[in-house]
Design a protein around this motif. Structure first.
Motif, PDB file in Angstrom:
ATOM      1  N   LYS A 103      21.205 -31.863  10.754  1.00  0.00           N
ATOM      2  CA  LYS A 103      22.153 -30.986  10.064  1.00  0.00           C
ATOM      3  C   LYS A 103      21.605 -29.581   9.821  1.00  0.00           C
ATOM      4  O   LYS A 103      22.284 -28.581  10.076  1.00  0.00           O
ATOM      5  CB  LYS A 103      22.580 -31.614   8.737  1.00  0.00           C
ATOM      6  N   GLU A 104      20.377 -29.509   9.355  1.00  0.00           N
ATOM      7  CA  GLU A 104      19.801 -28.194   9.032  1.00  0.00           C
ATOM      8  C   GLU A 104      19.670 -27.336  10.286  1.00  0.00           C
ATOM      9  O   GLU A 104      20.016 -26.151  10.275  1.00  0.00           O
ATOM     10  CB  GLU A 104      18.436 -28.359   8.363  1.00  0.00           C
ATOM     11  N   GLY A 120      29.280 -35.162   7.285  1.00  0.00           N
ATOM     12  CA  GLY A 120      29.076 -34.119   8.277  1.00  0.00           C
ATOM     13  C   GLY A 120      29.454 -34.562   9.674  1.00  0.00           C
ATOM     14  O   GLY A 120      29.029 -35.616  10.136  1.00  0.00           O
ATOM     15  N   LYS A 145      24.702 -20.167  12.588  1.00  0.00           N
ATOM     16  CA  LYS A 145      24.568 -18.830  11.973  1.00  0.00           C
ATOM     17  C   LYS A 145      24.278 -17.782  13.045  1.00  0.00           C
ATOM     18  O   LYS A 145      24.633 -16.610  12.898  1.00  0.00           O
ATOM     19  CB  LYS A 145      23.430 -18.813  10.954  1.00  0.00           C
ATOM     20  N   TYR A 149      32.791 -27.314  12.456  1.00  0.00           N
ATOM     21  CA  TYR A 149      31.685 -28.042  11.833  1.00  0.00           C
ATOM     22  C   TYR A 149      32.140 -28.383  10.423  1.00  0.00           C
ATOM     23  O   TYR A 149      32.320 -27.496   9.585  1.00  0.00           O
ATOM     24  CB  TYR A 149      30.418 -27.176  11.829  1.00  0.00           C
ATOM     25  N   LYS A 160      31.509 -30.234   6.864  1.00  0.00           N
ATOM     26  CA  LYS A 160      30.378 -30.710   6.061  1.00  0.00           C
ATOM     27  C   LYS A 160      30.696 -31.975   5.270  1.00  0.00           C
ATOM     28  O   LYS A 160      29.781 -32.735   4.924  1.00  0.00           O
ATOM     29  CB  LYS A 160      29.921 -29.603   5.106  1.00  0.00           C
ATOM     30  N   HIS A 202      23.070 -26.156  11.432  1.00  0.00           N
ATOM     31  CA  HIS A 202      23.552 -25.115  10.529  1.00  0.00           C
ATOM     32  C   HIS A 202      22.914 -23.765  10.868  1.00  0.00           C
ATOM     33  O   HIS A 202      23.594 -22.727  10.915  1.00  0.00           O
ATOM     34  CB  HIS A 202      23.224 -25.506   9.084  1.00  0.00           C
ATOM     35  N   GLU A 203      21.603 -23.768  11.152  1.00  0.00           N
ATOM     36  CA  GLU A 203      20.896 -22.534  11.503  1.00  0.00           C
ATOM     37  C   GLU A 203      21.373 -21.988  12.853  1.00  0.00           C
ATOM     38  O   GLU A 203      21.526 -20.774  13.025  1.00  0.00           O
ATOM     39  CB  GLU A 203      19.386 -22.776  11.540  1.00  0.00           C
TER      40      GLU A 203
END
Length: 253
Positions: free
Chosen positions: A243-244, A226, A251, A220, A222, A247-248
């Motif tokens: 994107k958010e 992105g 994680k 991934y 950025k 990203h979560e």
């Protein structure tokens, strides 16, 4: 003419289906009817129709019991099966994973016409009905986390492990599947349909045109707005609004 048999335990529904077929699909010739598992097996065995309109819930069992019986006797069904069902979420998911046609009660004429076009296409392709085996496999397991999926193309049915799908890409009203160690497969369905179907299998829509298998994501990145790099080394953009979430999700992996 295309020969057919109706299997439903409600005579009113059979009569209603005959009326719909007469009006919207006059090329369908009804050879016979049945109202149970026992009579359904006999009708399919003796009449050998090209198409069977099959209700799921019958007085002495289910439509799946008919297919199981025929599979044990003949190896597989030689008829194109169209299931007719009330809104049963589990069964409908199994149909969609198996690329099998179904109609919801009450039958909508527009949906019926779409299914008739699919039947004609399947009969022209001399379909080998391997996706019925996949359906029975999924029904037997009684789980909805299906491991395999059937993809219907212009040249036949492709059975794939879901885990072998790297990504899916939208091409207008078509979806192109990119597979591990295989050629891309083009399907005449929208990406949205597969987004819904594969959401519980670790697939994420990262862009209007791209649905990815998160387990096949290599990187991934950025920078440059992105993007992701997949197992097939494809470089795919990520839309701003995705994107958010991506990203979560990363994680949690």
């Amino acid at each position: 003419m295309i020969t057919a048999v109706l299997i439903d335990d409600d005579s009113n529904l059979r009569n209603g289906m005959k009326s719909l077929l007469s009006r919207y699909a006059p090329e369908i010739k009804i050879l016979g009817e049945a109202d149970s598992v026992k009579t359904g097996i006999k009708a399919m065995d003796t009449l050998k129709p090209q198409v069977v309109f099959l209700d799921i819930q019958l007085t002495d069992g289910t439509g799946f019991d008919i297919l199981e019986n025929l599979a044990q006797k003949n190896g597989k069904s030689s008829s194109h099966i169209v299931f007719i069902t009330a809104h049963e979420e589990y069964a409908i998911k199994a149909f969609r994973f198996s690329a099998l046609d179904f109609l919801l009660k009450p039958v909508d004429p527009e949906e019926l016409e779409k299914v008739i076009e699919k039947i004609k296409s399947a009969l022209e392709k001399n379909d080998n009905y391997a996706h019925i085996d996949l359906l029975l496999e999924n029904i037997r397991k009684k789980v909805d986390n299906f491991k395999r999926i059937a993809l219907s193309t212009s040249d036949g049915i492709h059975l794939l492990e879901v885990s072998d799908i790297i990504r899916c890409e939208s091409e207008d009203n078509y979806t192109k599947f990119y597979i591990k160690n295989g050629k891309p497969i083009l399907i005449s369905k929208t990406l949205k349909e597969y987004e819904e179907l594969l959401a519980e299998h670790g697939f994420e829509r990262i862009h209007q045109s791209h649905l990815i298998n998160l387990s096949c994501l290599k990187s991934y990145i950025k920078k440059d707005g992105g993007y992701v790099i997949m197992a097939d080394n494809s470089k795919l953009p990520i839309s701003q609004r995705k994107k958010e979430r991506l990203h979560e999700l990363l994680k949690m992996i």
